[in-house]
Every structure is written in C-alpha cells, then in structure tokens.
Motif scaffolding. Structure first.
Motif, PDB file in Angstrom:
ATOM      1  N   VAL A   1      18.333 -27.772 -48.625  1.00  0.00           N
ATOM      2  CA  VAL A   1      17.214 -28.164 -49.493  1.00  0.00           C
ATOM      3  C   VAL A   1      16.390 -26.940 -49.870  1.00  0.00           C
ATOM      4  O   VAL A   1      15.992 -26.774 -51.028  1.00  0.00           O
ATOM      5  N   TRP A   2      16.163 -26.039 -48.913  1.00  0.00           N
ATOM      6  CA  TRP A   2      15.360 -24.844 -49.205  1.00  0.00           C
ATOM      7  C   TRP A   2      16.071 -23.939 -50.203  1.00  0.00           C
ATOM      8  O   TRP A   2      15.433 -23.302 -51.033  1.00  0.00           O
TER       9      TRP A   2
ATOM     10  N   GLU B   1      17.777 -24.928 -52.690  1.00  0.00           N
ATOM     11  CA  GLU B   1      17.456 -25.522 -53.997  1.00  0.00           C
ATOM     12  C   GLU B   1      16.030 -25.151 -54.417  1.00  0.00           C
ATOM     13  O   GLU B   1      15.764 -24.872 -55.579  1.00  0.00           O
TER      14      GLU B   1
ATOM     15  N   ALA C   1      11.612 -35.570 -48.986  1.00  0.00           N
ATOM     16  CA  ALA C   1      10.860 -34.354 -49.293  1.00  0.00           C
ATOM     17  C   ALA C   1       9.699 -34.736 -50.206  1.00  0.00           C
ATOM     18  O   ALA C   1       9.882 -35.444 -51.191  1.00  0.00           O
TER      19      ALA C   1
END
Length: 139
Positions: free
Chosen positions: A3-4, A6, A107
């Motif tokens: 996710v980070w 992205e 998130a």
C-alpha cells in the motif's frame, strides 16, 4: 508495504503532498520510515488506544520532523464490521455475490487544503476478498 508503494507513486505524480499513516506503533512506524523512499510525514494515533503518546514514538517523531496527530475513529474491524460489509455489497450486486467477503485492510485518507489546515475531503479505501465458488450456490 504494498500500500505504501502505491502512496509513493501518488506522491511522485504530485497527487499527494504530505502522506501519513494511522495507528502505527513505534516499531512498525520506524520500520516503514527506514524502508520507505517517500517518508511518512505524520502518524495519527487513536485516542481510545492511547492517552499518552509512547516516549520512543514521540522522540522518533521529533528527530525526524513527523507530525503526531490524534483521531477517534473506531479501531480495526469495528470501522466496517463484516455484517455491514456484506449488507453494502448485497445491496449493490446480486445477493449471492455479496456473500462471504472478509475485510483485509482499511486505509483512511484526508485531503486538506495546503497551508490552511482545512479538511476538504476524507474517506476510506478498503480491500476485501472472498473465496470463489464455481457451479451452484452451496446450501
């Protein structure tokens, strides 16, 4: 850290200016900070889980110019309980397609006007999965 990665792409595309995380305990936050190409600028801490910011997190934040903020969102799966996820999905697709989903992660994002401290928009992104079934619906 997928996710980070992205988030880093969005920062590099200038679609995000100041990325941060939420509810990262000191050790995990330091690991992300050390591994990330684009460093998080903030860590939001849930008031329900912490009335005093851990000293090691506070010290690390001070040394690295990181904002420590607070929030009062429900924790973890309480944010979107499984039953509610099933209801939302079932209302928007065939009822069978809305069954058996499990929440993987959530998130939260906040879009603030630069230099003003005004929240322009906020919301949540999520990932959910379910086992694929072939053939007729099981009884």
């Amino acid at each position: 850290m997928p996710v980070w990665k992205e988030v880093e792409l969005l920062v590099n595309d200038e679609r995000i200016i100041s990325p941060g995380v939420c509810d990262f305990k000191s050790e995990l936050f330091q690991q992300l900070f050390e591994a990330a190409e684009v460093k998080p600028k903030a860590n939001q801490i849930n008031l329900a889980s912490c009335c005093v910011i851990p000293p090691e997190l506070s010290e690390f934040a001070n040394q690295n110019s990181i904002l420590l903020l607070t929030h009062n969102d429900p924790a973890g799966n309480e944010l979107l309980p499984s039953e509610q996820l099933q209801q939302v999905l079932s209302r928007n697709m065939h009822v069978w397609d809305g069954e058996s989903w499990s929440l993987q992660w959530v998130a939260r994002y906040t879009y603030m006007l630069e230099g003003r401290g005004i929240v322009r928009s906020k919301g949540f992104l999520l990932a959910a999965e379910r086992p694929l079934r072939y053939g007729s619906r099981p009884s």
